[in-house]
Design a protein around this motif. Structure first.
Motif, mmCIF file in Angstrom:
data_model
loop_
_atom_site.group_PDB
_atom_site.id
_atom_site.type_symbol
_atom_site.label_atom_id
_atom_site.label_comp_id
_atom_site.label_asym_id
_atom_site.label_seq_id
_atom_site.Cartn_x
_atom_site.Cartn_y
_atom_site.Cartn_z
ATOM 1 N N LEU A 129 100.264 87.962 23.706
ATOM 2 C CA LEU A 129 100.533 88.379 22.325
ATOM 3 C C LEU A 129 100.071 89.805 22.079
ATOM 4 C CD1 LEU A 129 101.951 86.798 20.057
ATOM 5 C CD2 LEU A 129 101.241 85.387 22.007
ATOM 6 N N HIS B 220 95.391 86.618 18.389
ATOM 7 C CA HIS B 220 95.803 85.442 19.155
ATOM 8 C C HIS B 220 95.047 85.370 20.478
ATOM 9 C CE1 HIS B 220 98.435 82.418 20.982
ATOM 10 N NE2 HIS B 220 98.897 82.197 19.770
ATOM 11 N N ILE C 21 105.917 83.303 19.270
ATOM 12 C CA ILE C 21 104.920 82.439 19.904
ATOM 13 C C ILE C 21 105.571 81.170 20.445
ATOM 14 C CG2 ILE C 21 102.883 81.006 19.495
ATOM 15 C CD1 ILE C 21 101.968 83.110 17.470
ATOM 16 N N SER C 22 106.453 80.588 19.669
ATOM 17 C CA SER C 22 107.130 79.364 20.108
ATOM 18 C C SER C 22 107.932 79.609 21.372
ATOM 19 C CB SER C 22 108.052 78.855 18.997
ATOM 20 O OG SER C 22 107.311 78.457 17.866
ATOM 21 N N GLU D 131 105.599 80.082 24.370
ATOM 22 C CA GLU D 131 105.065 78.785 24.785
ATOM 23 C C GLU D 131 106.126 77.953 25.506
ATOM 24 O OE1 GLU D 131 103.564 77.263 21.105
ATOM 25 O OE2 GLU D 131 101.574 78.176 21.378
ATOM 26 N N ARG E 167 108.682 88.267 29.018
ATOM 27 C CA ARG E 167 108.033 88.577 27.737
ATOM 28 C C ARG E 167 108.837 89.608 26.946
ATOM 29 N NH1 ARG E 167 104.060 91.729 29.263
ATOM 30 N NH2 ARG E 167 104.967 93.594 28.308
ATOM 31 N N LEU F 292 106.644 86.269 14.004
ATOM 32 C CA LEU F 292 105.614 85.984 14.995
ATOM 33 C C LEU F 292 105.623 84.520 15.408
ATOM 34 C CD1 LEU F 292 103.285 86.952 16.693
ATOM 35 C CD2 LEU F 292 101.762 86.565 14.747
ATOM 36 N N HIS F 293 105.838 83.638 14.433
ATOM 37 C CA HIS F 293 105.876 82.205 14.746
ATOM 38 C C HIS F 293 106.961 81.906 15.780
ATOM 39 C CE1 HIS F 293 105.839 77.865 14.208
ATOM 40 N NE2 HIS F 293 107.145 77.906 14.019
ATOM 41 N N CYS G 238 98.945 89.530 16.181
ATOM 42 C CA CYS G 238 99.074 89.442 17.641
ATOM 43 C C CYS G 238 97.719 89.646 18.308
ATOM 44 C CB CYS G 238 100.062 90.487 18.157
ATOM 45 S SG CYS G 238 101.805 90.158 17.801
#
Length: 222
Positions: free
Chosen positions: A73, A68, A6-7, A10, A39, A2-3, A65
């Motif tokens: 997410l 968030h 997300i990165s 972003e 996405r 997940l990290h 998710c």
């Protein structure tokens, strides 16, 4: 996993696109400004890792998710579920599915979740779903009512018409847009293969307005 997702989201976020996406969802959610195509491309490299997760770890990922702030997410969570849900559905999923329907509720997540994931669950575990559906029917949560109206959308000729009419009869009094739209939508799908039944139900149930217009979009022409 997940990290890293997300990165990457972003990294490709578009602050100019975000306001329009937020406005489209009535400013209920914050967006990074990542469109559907990019996405889905972000999630692709993680599909194998996702498929190897245990059931508890998969739901941990989904819940993270859902917590968030960025709406993308929640879409990632649905991308993950839809990628292999037919192969991984288990009876205990119903508690999780109800959580996803009733938290951060809006049509953009619920319609996809219910018509594909909940529909799959209902076919695989009809008794478990029937038991939970009774609770949803008795609930005052209109998104659960919408879910009962549309979970059979992909069933085609396997649609339980008696049950669909029961839910239409139960919820037709509610003039909430998303309930009336769901009534019409569910009937419109049936009209693709049984328009006579749809016309009959519209008449019997005294449907009007949005529900009637949606229901007869195709059936009225046959």
């Amino acid at each position: 996993m997940l990290h890293h997702i997300i990165s990457e989201l972003e990294r490709i976020q578009d602050s100019q696109r975000a306001p329009a996406m937020e406005a489209y969802m009535k400013n209920r959610f914050a967006f990074l400004g990542v469109a559907a195509g990019p996405r889905k491309n972000v999630f692709k490299p993680f599909k194998e890792e996702w498929s190897n997760l245990s059931t508890p770890m998969r739901w941990d990922f989904i819940y993270e998710c859902w917590q968030h702030d960025a709406r993308e997410l929640q879409y990632i969570a649905l991308d993950a579920l839809l990628s292999d849900y037919k192969k991984r559905v288990v009876a205990s999923d119903i508690d999780h599915l109800e959580f996803l329907i009733t938290q951060k509720s809006w049509w953009d997540t619920i319609d996809l979740l219910v018509s594909h994931v909940v529909g799959t669950y209902a076919k695989k575990f009809p008794q478990e779903f029937a038991s939970r559906a009774q609770e949803w029917h008795a609930s005052t949560h209109f998104w659960l009512h919408r879910s009962l109206l549309i979970y059979q959308l992909k069933f085609k000729q396997e649609t339980n018409l008696d049950l669909l009419q029961f839910y239409i009869h139960s919820f037709k009094w509610n003039k909430e847009f998303f309930v009336q739209k769901a009534i019409g939508w569910s009937l419109r799908e049936v009209s693709k293969w049984n328009p006579a039944w749809v016309r009959q139900i519209v008449e019997q149930e005294g449907l009007t307005g949005l529900a009637k217009r949606e229901a007869l979009k195709y059936a009225a022409l046959v």
